[in-house]
Design a protein around this motif. Structure first.
Motif, PDB file in Angstrom:
ATOM      1  N   GLU A   2      -6.089   6.283  10.000  1.00 18.07           N
ATOM      2  CA  GLU A   2      -6.802   5.029   9.253  1.00 18.07           C
ATOM      3  C   GLU A   2      -5.606   4.104   8.844  1.00 18.07           C
ATOM      4  N   LEU A   3      -5.580   2.824   9.080  1.00 21.49           N
ATOM      5  CA  LEU A   3      -4.908   1.793   8.387  1.00 21.49           C
ATOM      6  C   LEU A   3      -5.512   1.179   7.212  1.00 21.49           C
ATOM      7  N   LYS A   4      -5.010   1.492   6.172  1.00 23.73           N
ATOM      8  CA  LYS A   4      -5.694   0.942   4.925  1.00 23.73           C
ATOM      9  C   LYS A   4      -4.856  -0.210   4.395  1.00 23.73           C
ATOM     10  N   TYR A   5      -5.497  -1.425   4.209  1.00 29.39           N
ATOM     11  CA  TYR A   5      -4.772  -2.597   3.676  1.00 29.39           C
ATOM     12  C   TYR A   5      -5.690  -2.838   2.268  1.00 29.39           C
ATOM     13  N   PHE A   6      -4.883  -2.821   1.394  1.00 29.53           N
ATOM     14  CA  PHE A   6      -5.438  -3.406   0.050  1.00 29.53           C
ATOM     15  C   PHE A   6      -4.965  -4.570  -0.333  1.00 29.53           C
ATOM     16  N   HIS A   7      -5.889  -5.577  -1.195  1.00 25.05           N
ATOM     17  CA  HIS A   7      -5.365  -6.713  -1.617  1.00 25.05           C
ATOM     18  C   HIS A   7      -6.074  -7.107  -2.927  1.00 25.05           C
ATOM     19  N   GLY A   8      -5.784  -8.164  -3.745  1.00 28.49           N
ATOM     20  CA  GLY A   8      -6.399  -8.480  -4.610  1.00 28.49           C
ATOM     21  C   GLY A   8      -7.480  -9.602  -4.493  1.00 28.49           C
ATOM     22  N   LYS A   9      -7.926 -10.295  -5.650  1.00 29.84           N
ATOM     23  CA  LYS A   9      -8.932 -11.249  -5.382  1.00 29.84           C
ATOM     24  C   LYS A   9      -8.208 -12.527  -4.820  1.00 29.84           C
ATOM     25  N   GLN A  10      -6.996 -12.926  -5.511  1.00 31.66           N
ATOM     26  CA  GLN A  10      -6.103 -14.043  -4.794  1.00 31.66           C
ATOM     27  C   GLN A  10      -5.189 -13.492  -3.937  1.00 31.66           C
ATOM     28  N   ARG A  11      -5.100 -14.200  -2.791  1.00 30.80           N
ATOM     29  CA  ARG A  11      -4.176 -13.700  -1.514  1.00 30.80           C
ATOM     30  C   ARG A  11      -3.205 -14.676  -1.290  1.00 30.80           C
ATOM     31  N   CYS A  12      -2.081 -14.373  -1.070  1.00 28.09           N
ATOM     32  CA  CYS A  12      -0.742 -15.198  -0.494  1.00 28.09           C
ATOM     33  C   CYS A  12      -1.059 -15.143   0.870  1.00 28.09           C
ATOM     34  N   ALA A  13      -0.005 -15.986   1.394  1.00 26.08           N
ATOM     35  CA  ALA A  13       0.068 -16.078   2.934  1.00 26.08           C
ATOM     36  C   ALA A  13       0.519 -15.048   3.478  1.00 26.08           C
ATOM     37  N   THR A  14       1.302 -14.404   2.886  1.00 22.77           N
ATOM     38  CA  THR A  14       1.828 -12.762   3.380  1.00 22.77           C
ATOM     39  C   THR A  14       0.705 -11.671   3.566  1.00 22.77           C
ATOM     40  N   CYS A  15      -0.008 -11.694   2.431  1.00 22.69           N
ATOM     41  CA  CYS A  15      -1.074 -10.841   2.344  1.00 22.69           C
ATOM     42  C   CYS A  15      -2.112 -11.063   3.486  1.00 22.69           C
ATOM     43  N   LEU A  16      -2.353 -12.324   3.631  1.00 24.84           N
ATOM     44  CA  LEU A  16      -3.392 -12.727   4.746  1.00 24.84           C
ATOM     45  C   LEU A  16      -2.752 -12.363   6.449  1.00 24.84           C
ATOM     46  N   ALA A  17      -1.583 -12.506   6.170  1.00 26.37           N
ATOM     47  CA  ALA A  17      -0.731 -12.258   7.597  1.00 26.37           C
ATOM     48  C   ALA A  17      -0.685 -11.005   7.816  1.00 26.37           C
ATOM     49  N   ILE A  18      -0.621  -9.947   6.925  1.00 26.19           N
ATOM     50  CA  ILE A  18      -0.705  -8.504   7.135  1.00 26.19           C
ATOM     51  C   ILE A  18      -1.816  -8.047   7.641  1.00 26.19           C
ATOM     52  N   GLU A  19      -2.975  -8.719   6.872  1.00 24.19           N
ATOM     53  CA  GLU A  19      -4.457  -8.087   7.494  1.00 24.19           C
ATOM     54  C   GLU A  19      -4.575  -8.783   9.002  1.00 24.19           C
ATOM     55  N   LYS A  20      -4.190  -9.942   9.112  1.00 27.78           N
ATOM     56  CA  LYS A  20      -4.348 -10.579  10.370  1.00 27.78           C
ATOM     57  C   LYS A  20      -3.779  -9.910  11.307  1.00 27.78           C
ATOM     58  N   HIS A  21      -2.296  -9.634  11.256  1.00 27.34           N
ATOM     59  CA  HIS A  21      -1.574  -8.967  12.460  1.00 27.34           C
ATOM     60  C   HIS A  21      -2.001  -7.512  12.660  1.00 27.34           C
ATOM     61  N   SER A  22      -2.149  -6.801  11.473  1.00 27.79           N
ATOM     62  CA  SER A  22      -2.736  -5.624  11.730  1.00 27.79           C
ATOM     63  C   SER A  22      -3.818  -5.398  12.673  1.00 27.79           C
ATOM     64  N   GLY A  23      -4.765  -6.310  12.262  1.00 23.80           N
ATOM     65  CA  GLY A  23      -6.073  -6.560  13.024  1.00 23.80           C
ATOM     66  C   GLY A  23      -5.876  -6.651  14.633  1.00 23.80           C
ATOM     67  N   GLU A  24      -4.781  -7.460  14.786  1.00 19.49           N
ATOM     68  CA  GLU A  24      -4.789  -8.181  16.153  1.00 19.49           C
ATOM     69  C   GLU A  24      -4.074  -7.025  16.897  1.00 19.49           C
ATOM     70  N   LEU A  25      -3.076  -6.209  16.241  1.00 20.76           N
ATOM     71  CA  LEU A  25      -2.447  -5.197  16.783  1.00 20.76           C
ATOM     72  C   LEU A  25      -3.295  -4.052  17.200  1.00 20.76           C
ATOM     73  N   LEU A  26      -4.333  -3.547  16.426  1.00 20.64           N
ATOM     74  CA  LEU A  26      -5.177  -2.601  16.803  1.00 20.64           C
ATOM     75  C   LEU A  26      -6.290  -3.109  17.777  1.00 20.64           C
ATOM     76  N   ALA A  27      -6.765  -4.257  17.721  1.00 15.13           N
ATOM     77  CA  ALA A  27      -7.562  -4.848  18.547  1.00 15.13           C
ATOM     78  C   ALA A  27      -6.987  -4.857  20.222  1.00 15.13           C
ATOM     79  N   GLY A  28      -5.843  -5.331  20.094  1.00 10.41           N
ATOM     80  CA  GLY A  28      -5.145  -5.619  21.085  1.00 10.41           C
ATOM     81  C   GLY A  28      -4.452  -3.979  22.007  1.00 10.41           C
ATOM     82  N   ASN A  29      -4.145  -3.183  21.338  1.00 10.78           N
ATOM     83  CA  ASN A  29      -3.374  -2.191  21.667  1.00 10.78           C
ATOM     84  C   ASN A  29      -4.207  -0.809  21.554  1.00 10.78           C
ATOM     85  N   TYR A  30      -4.986  -0.878  20.769  1.00  9.82           N
ATOM     86  CA  TYR A  30      -5.910   0.551  20.497  1.00  9.82           C
ATOM     87  C   TYR A  30      -7.301   0.356  20.418  1.00  9.82           C
TER      88      TYR A  30
END
Length: 125
Positions: free
Chosen positions: A23-51
């Protein structure tokens, strides 16, 4: 007595099956910075593309938890998380990937995906 035995047996099998799930577990708060959004986006892309196959089989999954929500607060306490974080979990093994994620996800997404893939591959073995 048989019901109790069967119940215990099913719980044991569920625990064993759960220990096999990555399980890849990503935690974030109510307000999100550009890096937080990038972590979620790229993690999801990797899983969808490779796994994709492993995700369909239930061997790999990703959960995104808002630590400011009621349900998220409990999970955050369990992981001792107070801000955006990324973990890879298999059974009792928890690996904190937060530092790596914040270092690469926004400005070097390909490096982030490569390192994340290496972590997933090492835990798949």
């Amino acid at each position: 007595m048989k019901r109790i035995f069967l119940s215990a047996l099913l719980c044991t099998f569920a625990w064993i099956a759960d220990a096999q799930v990555i399980e890849l577990k990503y935690f974030h708060g109510k307000q999100r910075c550009a890096t937080c959004l990038a972590i979620e986006k790229h993690s999801g892309e990797l899983l969808a593309g490779n796994y994709q196959k492993e995700m369909k089989q239930g061997k790999i999954k990703m959960t995104v938890t808002d630590i400011s929500s009621d349900n998220g607060k409990k999970t955050a306490r369990d992981y001792k998380v107070t801000w955006s974080s990324l973990f890879i979990v298999k059974g009792n093994v928890r690996k904190d990937l937060t530092r790596m994620a914040f270092q690469y996800a926004r400005k070097e997404p390909e490096v982030f995906k490569k390192k994340l893939k290496e972590e997933i591959e090492s835990i798949l073995k």
